[in-house]
Scaffold this active site. Structure first.
Site, PDB file in Angstrom:
ATOM      1  N   GLY A   1       5.058  66.272  40.998  1.00 60.63           N
ATOM      2  CA  GLY A   1       3.745  65.996  41.587  1.00 60.63           C
ATOM      3  C   GLY A   1       2.589  66.825  41.066  1.00 60.63           C
TER       4      GLY A   1
ATOM      5  CB  ILE B   1      10.457  48.769  37.530  1.00 60.32           C
ATOM      6  CG1 ILE B   1      10.587  49.622  36.270  1.00 60.32           C
ATOM      7  CG2 ILE B   1       9.763  47.448  37.223  1.00 60.32           C
ATOM      8  CD1 ILE B   1      11.447  49.020  35.186  1.00 60.32           C
TER       9      ILE B   1
ATOM     10  CG  ASN C   1       1.582  54.270  35.924  1.00 58.31           C
ATOM     11  OD1 ASN C   1       2.056  55.195  36.572  1.00 58.31           O
ATOM     12  ND2 ASN C   1       2.073  53.916  34.742  1.00 58.31           N
TER      13      ASN C   1
ATOM     14  CG  HIS D   1       2.524  55.575  29.882  1.00 58.17           C
ATOM     15  ND1 HIS D   1       3.831  55.478  30.300  1.00 58.17           N
ATOM     16  CD2 HIS D   1       2.547  55.555  28.523  1.00 58.17           C
ATOM     17  CE1 HIS D   1       4.617  55.392  29.237  1.00 58.17           C
ATOM     18  NE2 HIS D   1       3.864  55.436  28.153  1.00 58.17           N
TER      19      HIS D   1
ATOM     20  CB  SER E   1      -3.320  55.451  29.030  1.00 49.27           C
ATOM     21  OG  SER E   1      -3.156  55.646  27.640  1.00 49.27           O
TER      22      SER E   1
ATOM     23  CG  ASP F   1       4.302  51.912  30.857  1.00 50.85           C
ATOM     24  OD1 ASP F   1       3.925  52.261  31.987  1.00 50.85           O
ATOM     25  OD2 ASP F   1       5.361  52.311  30.341  1.00 50.85           O
TER      26      ASP F   1
HETATM   27  C1  GRF Z   1       3.633  62.445  34.031  1.00 47.54           C
HETATM   28  O1  GRF Z   1       3.861  62.824  32.710  1.00 47.54           O
HETATM   29  C2  GRF Z   1       3.133  61.030  34.104  1.00 47.54           C
HETATM   30  O2  GRF Z   1       2.352  60.666  33.000  1.00 47.54           O
HETATM   31  C3  GRF Z   1       4.407  60.233  34.109  1.00 47.54           C
HETATM   32  O3  GRF Z   1       5.286  60.995  34.906  1.00 47.54           O
HETATM   33  C4  GRF Z   1       4.919  62.365  34.840  1.00 47.54           C
HETATM   34  C5  GRF Z   1       4.739  62.837  36.242  1.00 47.54           C
HETATM   35  O4  GRF Z   1       4.509  64.224  36.307  1.00 47.54           O
HETATM   36  N1  GRF Z   1       4.157  58.899  34.609  1.00 47.54           N
HETATM   37  P1  GRF Z   1       4.058  64.901  37.668  1.00 47.54           P
HETATM   38  O5  GRF Z   1       5.135  64.578  38.700  1.00 47.54           O
HETATM   39  O6  GRF Z   1       2.732  64.353  38.044  1.00 47.54           O
HETATM   40  O7  GRF Z   1       4.018  66.369  37.396  1.00 47.54           O
END
Ligand code: GRF
Length: 217
Positions: A15, A95, A110, A112, A139, A148
């Site tokens: 998080g 998903i 989201n 990514h 992104s 994605d």
């Molecule tokens: C991040 O790298 C995000 O881009 C991907 O999952 C990871 C989550 O990290 N979707 P965090 O739990 O927010 O530290």
């Protein structure tokens, strides 16, 4: 500030992006507040971040549901009960069904860790290193049924350094994620970007939506 949008953040893990969103919402002029943090994993470290700030949390395990749709229906119920306006996926490792995505169309975003449309899916940093790409990034995009692939709201680019490991590239990318997620959510919650006819449409372009981050200066 009146009329702040009510946000749910969906997580499965540590998080840190959730934390960046929490920090942004501490500014009273930010157009969003986090009303709920939902996890599919009991004890996900991100839940403690929310609890510390007095934000409501809920765990809905994906296990024990006969179908993906049944799990998503439970998520949807929780979001409606909390009067959520916008859903942010932040390291949510499930998903979502087409039905859920359609119900939240234009209100579901989201983050990514790649410069989409390159490197969709999992194990991004290993594949970036393997590819020999010299620039990577992250992104924030609207979620559509194809993984994605939704319209991009904001991106940041980071260099790939010669001695990078997956960990060092992930850490550099993560710092950039923490900048663009609050930026993108602020635009959506402030009514400055909308999903229209499959595109991200901006009412004005007040901000630079592509950040270049170069730690080498
Ligand atoms: C991040 O790298 C995000 O881009 C991907 O999952 C990871 C989550 O990290 N979707 P965090 O739990 O927010 O530290």
């Amino acid at each position: 500030m009146r009329g702040r949008k009510r946000i749910a953040v969906l997580i499965s893990g540590r998080g840190t992006n959730l934390q960046a969103l929490i920090d942004a919402t501490n500014d009273p002029n930010y157009p969003a507040q986090i009303a709920l943090v939902l996890s599919n994993i009991a004890g996900a470290p991100g839940l403690a971040r929310a609890e510390k700030m007095g934000i409501a949390t809920q765990t809905i395990s994906h296990r024990g549901h006969a179908t993906r749709e049944a799990f998503d229906a439970k998520l949807h119920e929780a979001l409606i009960a909390a009067q959520i306006d916008i859903v942010c996926l932040a390291g949510f490792m499930r998903i979502l069904s087409d039905q859920f995505v359609r119900r939240w169309r234009g209100q579901l975003i989201n983050i990514h860790p790649s410069l989409l449309p390159a490197f969709k899916g999992l194990d991004v940093h290993a594949r970036v290193l393997e590819s020999g790409a010299r620039i990577s990034g992250c992104s924030v995009h609207f979620v559509i049924p194809e993984l994605d692939s939704g319209p991009i709201i904001a991106q940041a680019a980071v260099p790939v350094l010669a001695d990078d490991t997956e960990e060092s590239l992930a850490a550099r990318t993560l710092e950039a994620e923490h900048k663009i997620y609050p930026l993108a959510l602020g635009l959506l919650a402030g009514g400055k970007v909308k999903l229209e006819d499959g595109r991200a449409v901006f009412s004005s372009m007040p901000t630079n939506l592509g950040l270049l981050i170069n730690p080498l200066g």
